[in-house]
Design a protein around this motif. Structure first.
Motif, PDB file in Angstrom:
ATOM      1  N   LEU A  22       0.832  -1.211   0.000  1.00 52.45           N
ATOM      2  CA  LEU A  22       0.000   0.000   0.000  1.00 52.45           C
ATOM      3  C   LEU A  22       0.863   1.257   0.000  1.00 52.45           C
ATOM      4  O   LEU A  22       0.567   2.215  -0.714  1.00 52.45           O
ATOM      5  N   LEU A  23       1.916   1.260   0.796  1.00 51.51           N
ATOM      6  CA  LEU A  23       2.807   2.416   0.877  1.00 51.51           C
ATOM      7  C   LEU A  23       3.440   2.708  -0.475  1.00 51.51           C
ATOM      8  O   LEU A  23       3.424   3.852  -0.943  1.00 51.51           O
ATOM      9  N   VAL A  24       3.970   1.699  -1.129  1.00 47.96           N
ATOM     10  CA  VAL A  24       4.649   1.889  -2.416  1.00 47.96           C
ATOM     11  C   VAL A  24       3.659   2.343  -3.486  1.00 47.96           C
ATOM     12  O   VAL A  24       3.932   3.293  -4.237  1.00 47.96           O
ATOM     13  N   LEU A  30       0.882   9.067  -6.009  1.00 49.36           N
ATOM     14  CA  LEU A  30       1.024  10.477  -5.638  1.00 49.36           C
ATOM     15  C   LEU A  30       2.035  11.185  -6.531  1.00 49.36           C
ATOM     16  O   LEU A  30       1.833  12.342  -6.901  1.00 49.36           O
ATOM     17  N   SER A  31       3.103  10.501  -6.916  1.00 44.25           N
ATOM     18  CA  SER A  31       4.101  11.141  -7.777  1.00 44.25           C
ATOM     19  C   SER A  31       3.589  11.330  -9.201  1.00 44.25           C
ATOM     20  O   SER A  31       4.008  12.252  -9.888  1.00 44.25           O
ATOM     21  N   VAL A  46       1.477  11.785   5.503  1.00 41.63           N
ATOM     22  CA  VAL A  46       0.367  10.933   5.919  1.00 41.63           C
ATOM     23  C   VAL A  46       0.606   9.496   5.472  1.00 41.63           C
ATOM     24  O   VAL A  46       0.437   8.553   6.247  1.00 41.63           O
ATOM     25  N   ILE A  47       1.008   9.314   4.225  1.00 38.20           N
ATOM     26  CA  ILE A  47       1.228   7.967   3.690  1.00 38.20           C
ATOM     27  C   ILE A  47       2.350   7.251   4.436  1.00 38.20           C
ATOM     28  O   ILE A  47       2.237   6.070   4.780  1.00 38.20           O
ATOM     29  N   VAL A  57      -6.359   6.369   3.525  1.00 38.84           N
ATOM     30  CA  VAL A  57      -6.916   7.718   3.626  1.00 38.84           C
ATOM     31  C   VAL A  57      -6.557   8.528   2.384  1.00 38.84           C
ATOM     32  O   VAL A  57      -7.385   9.279   1.855  1.00 38.84           O
ATOM     33  N   TYR A  58      -5.333   8.367   1.888  1.00 40.17           N
ATOM     34  CA  TYR A  58      -4.937   9.074   0.665  1.00 40.17           C
ATOM     35  C   TYR A  58      -5.818   8.670  -0.510  1.00 40.17           C
ATOM     36  O   TYR A  58      -6.293   9.521  -1.258  1.00 40.17           O
TER      37      TYR A  58
END
Length: 66
Positions: A22-24, A30-31, A46-47, A57-58
């Motif tokens: 999820l983080l990656v 986002l980028s 936040v991430i 949430v993002y």
């Protein structure tokens, strides 16, 4: 190191892997996205710092619709 013997790694490992994926994915998204609801640097924080819930949430609130 005795406290590590009582941990059920069968439960912890999948949660850790899901969190990492999820983080990656959230950081890559986002980028690539041009506009977000709020500053991008806030979404990066936040991430990264709100473990499993930050990327979720993002994806729910951070991406601009339309």
């Amino acid at each position: 190191m005795d406290f590590l013997e009582g941990i059920s790694w069968g439960v912890i490992a999948p949660i850790f892997i899901i969190q990492l994926i999820l983080l990656v994915i959230a950081l890559i998204d986002l980028s690539k996205i041009s506009q977000t609801n709020g500053p991008k640097w806030v979404w990066v924080l936040v991430i990264i710092f709100i473990n499993i819930f930050g990327p979720i949430v993002y994806f729910i609130f951070g991406r601009k619709q339309g």
